[in-house]
Scaffold this active site. Sequence first.
Site, short mmCIF file in Angstrom:
data_model
loop_
_atom_site.label_atom_id
_atom_site.label_comp_id
_atom_site.label_asym_id
_atom_site.label_seq_id
_atom_site.Cartn_x
_atom_site.Cartn_y
_atom_site.Cartn_z
N ASP A 51 8.67 -20.71 60.04
CA ASP A 51 7.95 -20.20 58.40
C ASP A 51 6.58 -19.84 58.67
OD1 ASP A 51 8.02 -23.21 58.81
OD2 ASP A 51 7.36 -23.28 56.80
N HIS A 52 5.99 -20.04 59.99
CA HIS A 52 4.64 -19.92 60.45
C HIS A 52 4.67 -18.78 61.55
CE1 HIS A 52 3.27 -23.37 58.18
NE2 HIS A 52 4.46 -23.92 58.15
N HIS A 72 5.44 -36.24 63.26
CA HIS A 72 5.29 -36.96 64.61
C HIS A 72 5.95 -38.43 64.39
CE1 HIS A 72 2.83 -33.51 65.21
NE2 HIS A 72 2.94 -33.95 66.60
N HIS A 107 1.45 -24.05 64.03
CA HIS A 107 2.50 -24.73 64.95
C HIS A 107 3.52 -23.79 64.89
CE1 HIS A 107 3.40 -25.24 60.71
NE2 HIS A 107 4.74 -25.83 60.96
N ASP A 111 0.69 -27.45 58.67
CA ASP A 111 1.62 -28.32 58.17
C ASP A 111 1.12 -29.73 58.52
OD1 ASP A 111 2.69 -26.22 56.63
OD2 ASP A 111 4.74 -26.56 57.85
N HIS A 158 2.35 -23.80 50.34
CA HIS A 158 3.75 -24.28 50.96
C HIS A 158 4.56 -24.95 49.94
CE1 HIS A 158 6.46 -25.40 54.10
NE2 HIS A 158 5.52 -25.22 55.17
N HIS A 207 6.93 -23.82 63.94
CA HIS A 207 7.86 -23.61 62.97
C HIS A 207 7.97 -22.04 62.63
CE1 HIS A 207 8.46 -28.08 61.37
NE2 HIS A 207 9.25 -27.72 62.24
#
Length: 284
Positions: A66-67, A154, A62, A185, A248, A64
């Site tokens: 941090d990824h 979500h 995804h 995540d 994480h 974000h």
Amino acid sequence: MTMRVVLLGTGGPRPDPARGGTTTLVRCGDDNILFDAGRGVTVRLVEAGVPLAAVNPVFITHHHFDHIGDLYDVMLATWMGGRKEALKIYGPPDTKRIVDALLTQVYDKDIGWRHMGEPAMGGWKPVAVTDIIAGDVVDTGRWKVTPHTVSHGHGLDIPPAFLHRWVCHGYRFEADGKVIAISGDTVDCPGLDRLAADADVLVQCCFLASPEIDNEHFRRLAKHTLACGDTVGKIAARNRVKTLVLTHHRPRRDDAMLNVLAEEVARDFSGRIVIGRDLTEIEV
Ligand SMILES: [Zn+2]
């Protein structure tokens, strides 16, 4: 075929000297398959002794930071490290837009400078990016990867038009009769069950131990955003996972709460539990 999981980053968005942004490497025979490209990923690849040129492809869970924060570094450093083939990148819708922006609007001058000014590197080696959704399969004949849609924020108070663009994946990696599940995540959700069913290894996001869920922000986070110690053991047990690897983690001053987390998860899950640290390796 030897198969191994290497945790390259086990932290989150908040800078943590001990933990990079959440990133996991699967080493399968001669293939090095990267899941996400968070802060510090290329440094950890070097520390793990993985030749940068041998990393390919990359799966993004995804968008974000941090990824994907060091995705540019993976694209350029693998090239400088001798990558000969196109770097394949797969991710949820908008991955192509992001990669194109990095290559044509952020690092176009750097790439052009090295391409023209340092011909010993053999010229720019392209990146081949593909947006994928649940139902697609990437199958090389040696291994296959299937994305599943997971739930990451979500349920928060975010307008549907935005959430429509917020597609988050976990990945199921299969080779040689073995299954490695990368949760991405997520909180507990049907997509997570689909990717984790009967997995030999589940690399599972787990942000907090229950005693840390002590305010409204963290209660909402544990319910809607990132699985925590109260659910990850139940998820692994229900899906008959053999080894549960927790990643994480929030930044912590010491290991006391990690020990609490391990005890909490062991109450729900009787299989092997690995509290992940950067550069932890798990044989599959
Ligand atoms: Zn994250």
